[in-house]
Scaffold this motif. Structure first.
Motif, PDB file in Angstrom:
ATOM      1  N   HIS A  89       0.915  -1.446  -0.147  1.00 35.65           N
ATOM      2  CA  HIS A  89      -0.086   0.194  -0.372  1.00 35.65           C
ATOM      3  C   HIS A  89       0.782   0.728  -0.250  1.00 35.65           C
ATOM      4  O   HIS A  89       1.669   1.881  -0.861  1.00 35.65           O
ATOM      5  CB  HIS A  89      -1.125   0.034   1.442  1.00 35.65           C
ATOM      6  N   TYR A  90       0.901   2.152   1.232  1.00 34.98           N
ATOM      7  CA  TYR A  90       1.292   3.011   1.296  1.00 34.98           C
ATOM      8  C   TYR A  90       3.365   2.735   0.974  1.00 34.98           C
ATOM      9  O   TYR A  90       3.630   4.128   1.830  1.00 34.98           O
ATOM     10  CB  TYR A  90       1.121   4.366   1.895  1.00 34.98           C
ATOM     11  N   PHE A  91       3.899   1.798   2.115  1.00 34.96           N
ATOM     12  CA  PHE A  91       5.027   1.451   2.740  1.00 34.96           C
ATOM     13  C   PHE A  91       5.501   0.799   2.057  1.00 34.96           C
ATOM     14  O   PHE A  91       4.906  -0.492   0.733  1.00 34.96           O
ATOM     15  CB  PHE A  91       4.993   0.676   3.875  1.00 34.96           C
ATOM     16  N   VAL A  92       7.127   0.631   2.008  1.00 29.39           N
ATOM     17  CA  VAL A  92       8.325  -0.221   1.170  1.00 29.39           C
ATOM     18  C   VAL A  92       9.312  -0.690   2.106  1.00 29.39           C
ATOM     19  O   VAL A  92       9.194  -0.182   2.886  1.00 29.39           O
ATOM     20  CB  VAL A  92       8.012   0.015  -0.270  1.00 29.39           C
ATOM     21  N   SER A  93       9.820  -1.537   2.075  1.00 33.55           N
ATOM     22  CA  SER A  93      10.623  -2.463   2.576  1.00 33.55           C
ATOM     23  C   SER A  93      11.317  -3.077   1.263  1.00 33.55           C
ATOM     24  O   SER A  93      10.790  -3.359   0.219  1.00 33.55           O
ATOM     25  CB  SER A  93      10.392  -3.752   3.685  1.00 33.55           C
ATOM     26  N   ALA A  94      13.025  -2.256   1.564  1.00 35.74           N
ATOM     27  CA  ALA A  94      13.600  -2.849   0.288  1.00 35.74           C
ATOM     28  C   ALA A  94      14.483  -2.659   0.635  1.00 35.74           C
ATOM     29  O   ALA A  94      15.763  -2.345   1.988  1.00 35.74           O
ATOM     30  CB  ALA A  94      13.984  -1.681  -1.033  1.00 35.74           C
ATOM     31  N   TRP A  95      15.691  -3.934  -0.058  1.00 36.20           N
ATOM     32  CA  TRP A  95      17.405  -4.391   0.642  1.00 36.20           C
ATOM     33  C   TRP A  95      18.165  -3.564  -0.611  1.00 36.20           C
ATOM     34  O   TRP A  95      17.742  -3.889  -2.070  1.00 36.20           O
ATOM     35  CB  TRP A  95      17.663  -5.295   0.542  1.00 36.20           C
ATOM     36  N   VAL A  96      18.789  -2.596  -0.260  1.00 31.25           N
ATOM     37  CA  VAL A  96      19.358  -2.598  -1.628  1.00 31.25           C
ATOM     38  C   VAL A  96      21.173  -3.002  -1.320  1.00 31.25           C
ATOM     39  O   VAL A  96      22.078  -2.029  -0.301  1.00 31.25           O
ATOM     40  CB  VAL A  96      20.106  -0.811  -1.901  1.00 31.25           C
TER      41      VAL A  96
END
Length: 375
Positions: free
Chosen positions: A229-236
């Motif tokens: 939805h309005y949120f995200v988790s991400a690995w860079v």
């Protein structure tokens, strides 16, 4: 499990087996819990983000009947319990049959502060574990005023033979829709992958379940993410190093997206290090773009980009005023309606005139019947 069994990464632990003695971390932006088993980031509460109004049918009925949805609570994005699975984890893997420190290995917390002190801009929380001749020190670096977390993996070979480890970064989530999401419109929930060649790709849970996930499998740049939805988790991960990208179904209604990056062989007595960035927070475009190229694309407008980008900018301004995404959307809707009021008013006036003319037209039709020329 993801990564594949050949990579030596074990499966997900059932939520019922999760340890209760998690290490609690607090900054100005988040309250986090790190499970000492694997030093897994198992819960993140966003202190600046409030729960949006419940737009489901049950939520709307509750509003009408006076059972109000609690919008004063903070958003909990990562969470691992009997009802929800959404977590970020990392570890080391090696050749088949090699057991290195991974997300099931018991880690020991390194002594240090657990709360961001006044006047400090960073909070470092470290864990250490040994297996397969390697000692791994995993360090989370939380930053004041930011949702991006630096995660370091410092490796030392304490054995008598060279070891060729790989670092894996993984996001695991159940396939359920976010609580409170409206049934009246569709929003994407699931993994996303980005690299400079194929650009931004969303991957449906259903495609993973059917073994038909389409995304790049090997890259030297980019990132992996889990959108909600309005949120995200991400690995860079570190850029410029070859890595594999994998999606998998880890169990019933449980999915993962992973990146696995081989490191150079570590000789006995030698050390190696790898650094990555983990974002856990809202889909705030400017900070996301600053963390990694293309990361702001998780706010996916599709073919309406030219209209949606300025509207999203205005939505962010309104959110800064009210501190709640749900009410920010309501205000945005009111402003858009107000902006188009002159057109709407002209349309209403035209409709009113047509109402006056219609009876006269009907009378003419009755009078002249089938005489089209006279009509």
């Amino acid at each position: 499990a993801a990564p594949a069994p050949a990579a030596g990464v074990p499966a997900v632990v059932a939520p019922a087996a999760v340890a209760v003695d998690r290490l609690k971390i607090e900054t100005d932006m988040v309250r986090a819990e790190i499970d000492p088993t694997g030093a897994v980031l198992a819960q993140v509460e966003l202190l600046k983000q409030k729960v949006a109004p419940d737009w489901t049918a049950a939520g709307l009925i509750g509003m009408i009947t006076g059972k109000k949805h609690d919008t004063s609570a903070n958003v909990v994005l990562l969470e691992w319990n009997k009802n929800r699975v959404y977590l970020a984890r990392t570890g080391l893997t090696g050749p088949a049959g090699t057991l290195l420190p991974n997300h099931l290995t018991p880690f020991t917390p390194v002594a240090g502060p657990r709360k961001l002190a006044d006047g400090k801009d960073t909070l470092e929380v470290a864990f250490e574990a040994s297996a397969g001749g390697l000692k791994l020190v995993k360090t989370y670096v939380f930053k004041r005023g930011r949702y991006d977390i630096e995660v370091r993996h410092d490796i030392r070979n304490e054995g008598e033979a060279p070891v060729s480890p790989s670092v894996y970064l993984q996001l695991v989530r159940d396939g359920n829709k976010p609580a409170g999401e409206s049934a009246l419109y569709y929003t994407f929930t699931g993994p996303a992958v980005y690299d400079e060649t194929q650009k931004f790709r969303k991957v449906e849970f259903s495609a993973i379940e059917k073994g038909k996930a389409e995304h790049i499998k090997q890259a030297r740049d980019g990132w992996i993410a889990m959108i909600q939805h309005y949120f995200v988790s991400a690995w860079v991960p570190e850029q410029g190093r070859t890595r594999e990208i994998r999606t998998a179904q880890d169990g019933p209604n449980l999915f993962s997206v992973s990146t696995v990056m081989p490191l150079d062989p570590v000789a006995p007595g030698a050390s190696a290090s790898s650094k990555a960035t983990l974002w856990v927070g809202p889909q705030d475009q400017e900070p996301l773009a600053a963390v990694a190229p293309g990361l702001d694309l998780v706010v996916d407008y599709g073919w309406l980009t030219m209209l949606s980008k300025p509207l999203f900018w205005l939505l962010n301004v309104l959110y800064g005023m009210v501190g709640n995404w749900g009410w920010a959307i309501v205000l945005l809707t009111v402003l858009v309606k107000a902006a188009f009021y002159p057109l709407s008013a002209a349309s209403y006036r035209s409709m009113a005139k047509m109402k006056e003319v219609t009876p006269r037209l009907m009378a003419l039709r009755e009078k002249y019947g089938n005489d089209k020329q006279q009509l």
